[in-house]
Design a protein around this motif. Structure first.
Motif, PDB file in Angstrom:
ATOM      1  N   UNK A   1      31.915  44.167  43.179  1.00 33.08           N
ATOM      2  CA  UNK A   1      32.262  43.317  44.368  1.00 33.08           C
ATOM      3  C   UNK A   1      33.530  43.061  44.835  1.00 33.08           C
ATOM      4  N   UNK A   2      33.907  42.321  45.841  1.00 31.80           N
ATOM      5  CA  UNK A   2      35.373  42.205  46.078  1.00 31.80           C
ATOM      6  C   UNK A   2      35.803  41.097  45.477  1.00 31.80           C
ATOM      7  N   UNK A   3      36.992  41.034  44.882  1.00 31.51           N
ATOM      8  CA  UNK A   3      37.603  39.925  44.339  1.00 31.51           C
ATOM      9  C   UNK A   3      37.879  38.922  45.300  1.00 31.51           C
ATOM     10  N   UNK A   4      37.704  37.672  45.035  1.00 29.83           N
ATOM     11  CA  UNK A   4      37.797  36.698  45.863  1.00 29.83           C
ATOM     12  C   UNK A   4      39.250  35.841  45.807  1.00 29.83           C
ATOM     13  N   UNK A   5      40.114  36.357  45.124  1.00 23.86           N
ATOM     14  CA  UNK A   5      41.447  35.866  45.184  1.00 23.86           C
ATOM     15  C   UNK A   5      42.241  36.728  44.517  1.00 23.86           C
TER      16      UNK A   5
ATOM     17  N   UNK B   1      50.500  30.134  38.223  1.00 21.96           N
ATOM     18  CA  UNK B   1      51.008  31.364  38.543  1.00 21.96           C
ATOM     19  C   UNK B   1      50.939  32.207  37.250  1.00 21.96           C
ATOM     20  N   UNK B   2      51.212  31.690  35.998  1.00 22.91           N
ATOM     21  CA  UNK B   2      50.972  32.359  34.910  1.00 22.91           C
ATOM     22  C   UNK B   2      49.501  32.760  34.617  1.00 22.91           C
TER      23      UNK B   2
ATOM     24  N   UNK C   1      44.763  36.436  34.574  1.00 23.69           N
ATOM     25  CA  UNK C   1      43.579  36.922  35.085  1.00 23.69           C
ATOM     26  C   UNK C   1      43.436  38.216  35.999  1.00 23.69           C
ATOM     27  N   UNK C   2      44.547  38.470  36.487  1.00 19.88           N
ATOM     28  CA  UNK C   2      44.457  39.664  37.245  1.00 19.88           C
ATOM     29  C   UNK C   2      44.135  40.974  36.506  1.00 19.88           C
ATOM     30  N   UNK C   3      44.359  40.795  35.248  1.00 18.73           N
ATOM     31  CA  UNK C   3      44.080  41.966  34.328  1.00 18.73           C
ATOM     32  C   UNK C   3      42.528  42.210  33.977  1.00 18.73           C
ATOM     33  N   UNK C   4      41.869  41.472  34.937  1.00 24.28           N
ATOM     34  CA  UNK C   4      40.324  41.300  34.607  1.00 24.28           C
ATOM     35  C   UNK C   4      39.733  42.386  35.005  1.00 24.28           C
ATOM     36  N   UNK C   5      40.124  43.196  35.852  1.00 18.96           N
ATOM     37  CA  UNK C   5      39.496  44.684  36.133  1.00 18.96           C
ATOM     38  C   UNK C   5      39.151  45.403  34.963  1.00 18.96           C
ATOM     39  N   UNK C   6      39.968  45.579  33.843  1.00 16.91           N
ATOM     40  CA  UNK C   6      39.940  46.049  32.627  1.00 16.91           C
ATOM     41  C   UNK C   6      39.226  45.217  31.586  1.00 16.91           C
TER      42      UNK C   6
ATOM     43  N   UNK D   1      41.090  33.343  28.294  1.00 20.87           N
ATOM     44  CA  UNK D   1      40.619  34.210  28.026  1.00 20.87           C
ATOM     45  C   UNK D   1      39.911  35.363  28.918  1.00 20.87           C
ATOM     46  N   UNK D   2      40.058  36.652  28.640  1.00 21.89           N
ATOM     47  CA  UNK D   2      39.104  37.369  29.826  1.00 21.89           C
ATOM     48  C   UNK D   2      38.511  38.493  28.524  1.00 21.89           C
ATOM     49  N   UNK D   3      37.195  38.915  28.806  1.00 16.90           N
ATOM     50  CA  UNK D   3      36.394  39.533  27.823  1.00 16.90           C
ATOM     51  C   UNK D   3      36.183  40.718  28.210  1.00 16.90           C
TER      52      UNK D   3
END
Length: 267
Positions: free
Chosen positions: A263-267, A17-18, A23-28, A74-76
């Motif tokens: 594209x659409x988010x898968x989750x 859950x963490x 990873x939900x911040x990945x749109x930025x 990590x998200x880049x």
């Protein structure tokens, strides 16, 4: 820039859950994702140069319980290096004593002649990978001089000196694992936070939903083992404050990248 996440504890905990929150911040930060399970009995690194929530591989990973004592994620948002797998974090490499070093970095190295020589031997083209190669090279050199493996205090002292030098004019927020210990550094205010709980500690660039998050000490190298603080360095003076010229450089690089697939988010 990028976002960092780490978990370290003496008690394995399911952290899906963490991770989903992180990873939900990945749109930025759409230029790639990475996940490292760091326990010696379960060491694995996964990464892709795609937006995290558009990755079927990551979706499949998060559908199963992730239970480890030590984890990096990590998200880049790219500032140096193309959108290819070898430029995604985490970066990892063994030293001459067979320790596996794993690095995630948030920042840009604008000024360091010490890193230039690694551009010819690195797998990708990022400054972050060069930071890891620089650290390992210096570990290997000191061990060769002493003709033995360094203990953790010697590694920490060497890293403290390297970080103090490398952070001058550079943003050097990172989490580093040497196979046993985690090293943490932040030199840009309000850019890395921590949350302590009964069995360990969690780090995140942006505080996540649960817990009481505090700022990581500025300009200070920390060392943890299984969630417990082992060493804390003296404070250096190289706080990173972004200049207009550096901001122009970053924006120019981002504009030069190929457009990220939509594209659409898968989750």
């Amino acid at each position: 820039m990028c976002e960092l996440f780490a978990y370290s504890s003496d008690n394995p905990l399911e952290i899906n859950e963490y991770l989903k929150d992180f990873y939900s911040h990945c749109n930025c930060h759409p230029h790639g994702w990475g996940l490292a399970l760091l326990d010696s009995s379960n060491y694995s690194v996964y990464k892709e140069p795609v937006c995290a929530r558009m990755s079927l591989n990551l979706k499949n990973l998060l559908e199963k319980p992730i239970i480890n004592k030590n984890v990096f994620a990590h998200i880049r948002l790219a500032t140096i290096g193309k959108l290819i797998p070898s430029n995604c974090h985490p970066f990892y490499k063994k030293d001459d004593s067979n320790r596996m070093w794993t690095l995630i970095h948030n920042g840009t190295i604008f000024d360091s002649s010490d890193l230039c020589r690694y551009s010819m031997i690195q797998e990708g083209s990022t400054d972050s990978e060069r930071v890891l190669l620089y650290i390992i090279d210096n570990i290997n050199k000191l061990e060769s001089q002493k003709n033995r493996s360094l203990d953790v205090k010697e590694r920490f002292d060497l890293l403290s000196n390297l970080v103090s030098n490398l952070s001058f004019n550079n943003k050097l927020d990172f989490l580093l694992h040497d196979g046993e210990y985690i090293y943490v550094h932040m030199n840009c205010r309000d850019s890395l936070h921590y949350f302590k709980f009964n069995h360990g500690v969690m780090f995140s660039t942006v505080p996540l939903n649960d817990g009481h998050w505090e700022d990581v000490p500025l300009n200070t190298l920390l060392c943890f083992k299984n969630g417990k603080l082992i060493f804390k360095s003296n404070t250096h003076n190289n706080e990173y404050i972004e200049t207009p010229e550096q901001l122009i450089f970053i924006k120019k690089f981002l504009n030069s990248l190929d457009k990220v697939s939509e594209g659409d988010f898968l989750w």
